[in-house]
Design a protein around this motif. Sequence first.
Motif, PDB file in Angstrom:
ATOM      1  N   ALA A  37       0.831  -1.201   0.000  1.00 36.11           N
ATOM      2  CA  ALA A  37       0.000   0.000   0.000  1.00 36.11           C
ATOM      3  C   ALA A  37       0.868   1.254   0.000  1.00 36.11           C
ATOM      4  N   ALA A  38       1.973   1.218   0.738  1.00 35.68           N
ATOM      5  CA  ALA A  38       2.885   2.364   0.748  1.00 35.68           C
ATOM      6  C   ALA A  38       3.505   2.578  -0.623  1.00 35.68           C
ATOM      7  N   LEU A  39       3.912   1.497  -1.287  1.00 35.98           N
ATOM      8  CA  LEU A  39       4.513   1.614  -2.613  1.00 35.98           C
ATOM      9  C   LEU A  39       3.498   2.110  -3.641  1.00 35.98           C
ATOM     10  N   ASP A  40       2.247   1.720  -3.471  1.00 39.91           N
ATOM     11  CA  ASP A  40       1.203   2.163  -4.387  1.00 39.91           C
ATOM     12  C   ASP A  40       0.963   3.664  -4.301  1.00 39.91           C
ATOM     13  N   THR A  41       1.282   4.248  -3.143  1.00 36.03           N
ATOM     14  CA  THR A  41       1.055   5.689  -2.930  1.00 36.03           C
ATOM     15  C   THR A  41       2.339   6.365  -2.469  1.00 36.03           C
ATOM     16  N   TRP A  42       3.474   5.934  -3.014  1.00 36.38           N
ATOM     17  CA  TRP A  42       4.778   6.335  -2.488  1.00 36.38           C
ATOM     18  C   TRP A  42       4.975   7.846  -2.465  1.00 36.38           C
ATOM     19  N   GLY A  43       4.438   8.533  -3.425  1.00 42.05           N
ATOM     20  CA  GLY A  43       4.616   9.979  -3.476  1.00 42.05           C
ATOM     21  C   GLY A  43       4.114  10.690  -2.232  1.00 42.05           C
ATOM     22  N   VAL A 258       4.967  -2.517 -12.273  1.00 40.33           N
ATOM     23  CA  VAL A 258       4.025  -2.041 -11.258  1.00 40.33           C
ATOM     24  C   VAL A 258       4.755  -1.724  -9.961  1.00 40.33           C
ATOM     25  N   PRO A 259       4.179  -0.858  -9.116  1.00 42.52           N
ATOM     26  CA  PRO A 259       4.797  -0.600  -7.817  1.00 42.52           C
ATOM     27  C   PRO A 259       4.977  -1.908  -7.043  1.00 42.52           C
TER      28      PRO A 259
END
Length: 331
Positions: A37-43, A258-259
């Motif tokens: 989940a963190a990698l999916d929204t890393w920004g 993908v992330p």
Amino acid sequence: MILATLREGGPDGTLIVVNRAKTKAVRAEGIAITLQAALDTWGTAEPQLLALAEHLERDDCPDVFALDLSKLAAPLPRGFAFYDAACYPEHISIIRKARGATLPADFLEQPMMYQAVASPILSWCDPIKVADDVGYGVDLEAEIVVITGEVPSGTKANEAAGHIKLLGLLNDVSLRNIVAPELARGFGFLHSKSDKAMGPFVVTPDELGNLWNGSMFTGGRYLIGIRGDRLGELDPGKDVVFNYCDLIQHAAKTRILVPGTMIGAGTLANKDGKTGSGCIAEQRAREQLTRGEMCTGYLRYGDELYLEMFDLEGRSIFGPIRQKLAPLDKA
């Protein structure tokens, strides 16, 4: 920043931030439930996680708990994608030389890479379970992986460094006696690649300091052991022909990454044979070439393996991998 995953909350675990001494941690609640989940929204997640890590270092953080390695899952228990390469020529050349084969003619021109199974990933201490320890020829492979954010298709090597979000330790388990017949069919690995395992911690590139130049390691001490004996003590920055940015470019040539995509540079190997080997197969090949016979056996039930990488001050970077080979559970 150092991240890990607790064995709680579901099959993907619970993301935690770990202090640099690796003695304390805090759940990343309110930022990201899991590492994926963190990698999916890393920004948006990265600056919040960094702020949490800073509070943890200053002892200015509620709900801190003592870190217990036995409660950690793999950082990414269920990865989305894994691409593995062969960037250390000594590993491939020694093994092939022992059986009278050579490297591909274009080995130095473009990476050798295959798309492997990325899930499930075992924790640092989970047993490797196989149905036949003798017939399979169970081997460890000492690797380091980068974990990317989303990488656009067609990304070039000079654009790739910013896509590397985390790095981690990997044991890419291989069943050597199954490899040759599978590859002979011309369709790649399947059964010969057992469940891989990761070290307990993943780190952002800045945690590596001078050991990282943005695309590859510049040093370090990677220890490999089996059955209580030293198998290798290798430098991941030496004798490598492609860096991780080259590998990202190669993997992304025709697809989006993908992330959470993991990319490995392959089994570590240094030209100086005195430093040992990153897997048993390479050690056996060296024995065949120097002694005329292979002496080191593959793993058997009850045997333990050990992988760990240290910085120049002797600090563990990713934590250890310690696994035993065990029989497959039967219903």
